[in-house]
Design an enzyme around this catalytic site. Structure first.
Site, PDB file in Angstrom:
ATOM      1  N   LYS A  46     -19.559 -29.143  64.483  1.00  0.00           N
ATOM      2  CA  LYS A  46     -21.010 -29.016  64.396  1.00  0.00           C
ATOM      3  C   LYS A  46     -21.474 -27.783  65.167  1.00  0.00           C
ATOM      4  O   LYS A  46     -20.966 -27.497  66.261  1.00  0.00           O
ATOM      5  CB  LYS A  46     -21.686 -30.276  64.929  1.00  0.00           C
ATOM      6  N   SER A 106     -28.578 -35.398  62.168  1.00  0.00           N
ATOM      7  CA  SER A 106     -28.546 -33.950  62.007  1.00  0.00           C
ATOM      8  C   SER A 106     -27.128 -33.404  61.857  1.00  0.00           C
ATOM      9  O   SER A 106     -26.929 -32.197  61.771  1.00  0.00           O
ATOM     10  CB  SER A 106     -29.186 -33.298  63.233  1.00  0.00           C
ATOM     11  N   SER A 153     -27.441 -39.456  64.568  1.00  0.00           N
ATOM     12  CA  SER A 153     -27.103 -38.267  63.791  1.00  0.00           C
ATOM     13  C   SER A 153     -25.635 -38.131  63.417  1.00  0.00           C
ATOM     14  O   SER A 153     -25.280 -37.220  62.676  1.00  0.00           O
ATOM     15  CB  SER A 153     -27.554 -37.001  64.538  1.00  0.00           C
TER      16      SER A 153
END
EC number: 6.3.5.7
Length: 484
Positions: A78, A153, A177
């Site tokens: 990420k 996210s 997330s």
């Protein structure tokens, strides 16, 4: 055989038996990324040259017989996790050109395991949003239906695994997330106990809630990654000194006699019928395995989203104050005074969702409103934690839907922030109470979109929730998205 469709367990066998090589495996993923990621947009940065170098180094370890479980396994990271010498943008124009001079602790631990880093996965800007559509660079799509969001996210991380553009990925979870995108994309995502994994090198959103965790094709793969990244870190004052355990130790063990709590509020109005039915069918499957279902209540759930967004936004407004165009981040070319420079830099660098959270957080912390809003939210945090503790006095794990619905369209909810925030109702309490939870697929709706269920455990009891998730996965056949 398509190498990119395999689990880490299968790839490990193939690598160790010399059926395939690490460079060959890595090239298979890079070729697939080149073919499909223009549509999926799961990556912000693809590090092809670095990946092939990692693979060559990993192959030397394999040839020497020194390979660990993750050696040569291609992963996505990420883009809010710092990577030495590789751009870490947080999907924001504010950090568009930021290249960290150091690795996050999790990256040092993965490097010690000789993983192959394929690139940096897209996300909502500064991890704020529930769709990965607030990204300034790559608005990720759901591999099962590219007209739908992958969740947020960590949507890029989940989509990369779902679309077989990575064998596994790291994400971060502040209010769901990791788990929400795992549910939307039909993969498995683990949010560890707060403090179980170091946050050093994770660009902060809400420091008391953020936690790094793995996303993979199944619970076993998640357990192997957690084994690699868990543990105390002197660089992170909030990391736990409690010794990590072998998170694969309980996998495959009988769950007979295990007590599974079913809180009625998680199955009430607001949860789609198809989601509710799929999770309850999974509960009945556990019952057939010998587990006991225990009905219970969590009355504070109705306040959870409000409490979470007050706490998270308050911490975000503080954490993001450093990005002023002077000390950090994008600097505007417009502004005659110090104040104008800061204002213009932040106006240009931040997107609308980040600005919304900053405004909300500053308001909640302002004089005259602190006690009315932030103070009450912190009181609710204690109450929610107490309700979980009460349930765990008699139960081993808690079973809930991961999300109220399946993945929604890319243009839905985005223009209605409150509706988007409400989609976090099933996940935020876990972060508020600092608990571990794992989401794994448990069904599909009439349109073929994945449905996820969440298994919540006691603090630092990741081994049990991994065991429970794995038990279900052994008898559940997951679907694979067809990419075009």
């Amino acid at each position: 055989m398509d190498l990119t469709q395999q689990t880490i367990g299968k790839l490990r066998q193939m690598l160790d038996s010399k059926e395939i090589s690490a460079p060959e495996l890595t090239q298979s993923y890079l070729d697939r990324i080149a073919k499909y990621d223009d549509t999926i947009q799961s990556y912000i940065t693809v590090t092809a040259e670095r990946a092939l170098a990692d693979a060559a180094a990993a192959q030397k370890k394999i040839d020497a017989g020194n390979a660990g479980v993750l050696c040569g396994i291609p992963m996505a990271i990420k883009d809010n996790i710092c990577t030495d010498g590789i751009k870490t943008t947080c999907a924001s124009k504010m950090l568009e050109d930021f290249i960290p001079p150091y690795n996050a602790t999790v990256m040092e631990k993965l490097a010690a395991q000789d993983i192959v880093m394929l690139g940096k996965a897209s996300m909502d800007e500064f991890a704020m949003g529930g769709s990965t559509q607030t990204s300034a660079f790559a608005k990720t799509r759901n591999p099962f239906n590219t007209e739908c969001v992958p969740g947020g996210s960590s949507g890029g991380s989940a989509a990369s695994v779902s679309a077989s553009l990575a064998a596994a990925a790291l994400g971060s979870d502040t209010g769901g997330s990791i788990r929400q995108p795992a549910a939307f994309c039909g993969v498995t995502g683990l949010k560890p106990t707060y403090g179980r994994v170091s946050r050093y090198g994770l660009v902060a959103f809400a420091s008391s809630l953020d936690q790094i965790g793995p996303i993979a094709k199944n619970a076993q793969d998640c357990a192997w990654i957690l084994n690699a990244i868990a543990g105390f870190d002197p660089h992170d004052g909030t990391s736990s000194k409690r010794n990590p355990e072998d998170y694969t130790a309980k996998l495959g063990k009988d769950i007979k006699g295990l007590k599974i709590a079913i809180p009625k509020e998680f199955y009430a109005e607001g949860i789609d019928d198809e989601v509710r039915n799929a999770v309850m069918q999974a509960a009945r499957t556990y019952e057939k395995m010998g587990a006991e279902l225990v009905e219970c209540s969590m009355p504070s759930l109705k306040y959870a989203v409000a409490a979470y967004y007050l706490i998270a936004s308050a911490e975000a407004s503080s954490n993001l104050s450093r990005y002023d165009g002077i000390k950090y981040g994008h600097r505007s070319k417009v502004g005659d005074t110090f104040q104008e420079l800061i204002c213009n830099s932040r106006s240009e660098g931040f997107g609308s969702e980040v600005k919304r959270r900053i405004l909300l957080g500053n308001y909640a912390l302002s004089s005259g409103y602190y006690d009315a809003y932030y103070g009450k939210a912190m009181a609710l945090k204690q109450r929610i934690s107490a309700e979980y503790a009460h349930i765990f006095e008699t139960c081993d794990v808690i079973l809930t839907p991961t999300t109220p619905s399946v993945a929604y369209g890319v243009h839905e909810n985005i223009s209605d922030p409150v509706k988007m925030y409400q989609a976090d109702i099933c996940t935020v309490t876990v972060n508020i109470a600092s608990l571990p939870a794992i989401s794994t697929p448990c069904g599909y709706n009439a349109a073929g979109m994945p449905i996820g269920m969440s298994i919540v455990g006691k603090q630092f009891d990741e081994a049990t929730i991994l065991q429970v998730a794995d038990a279900f996965e052994q008898q559940f056949e997951t679907a694979v998205p067809v990419l075009k």
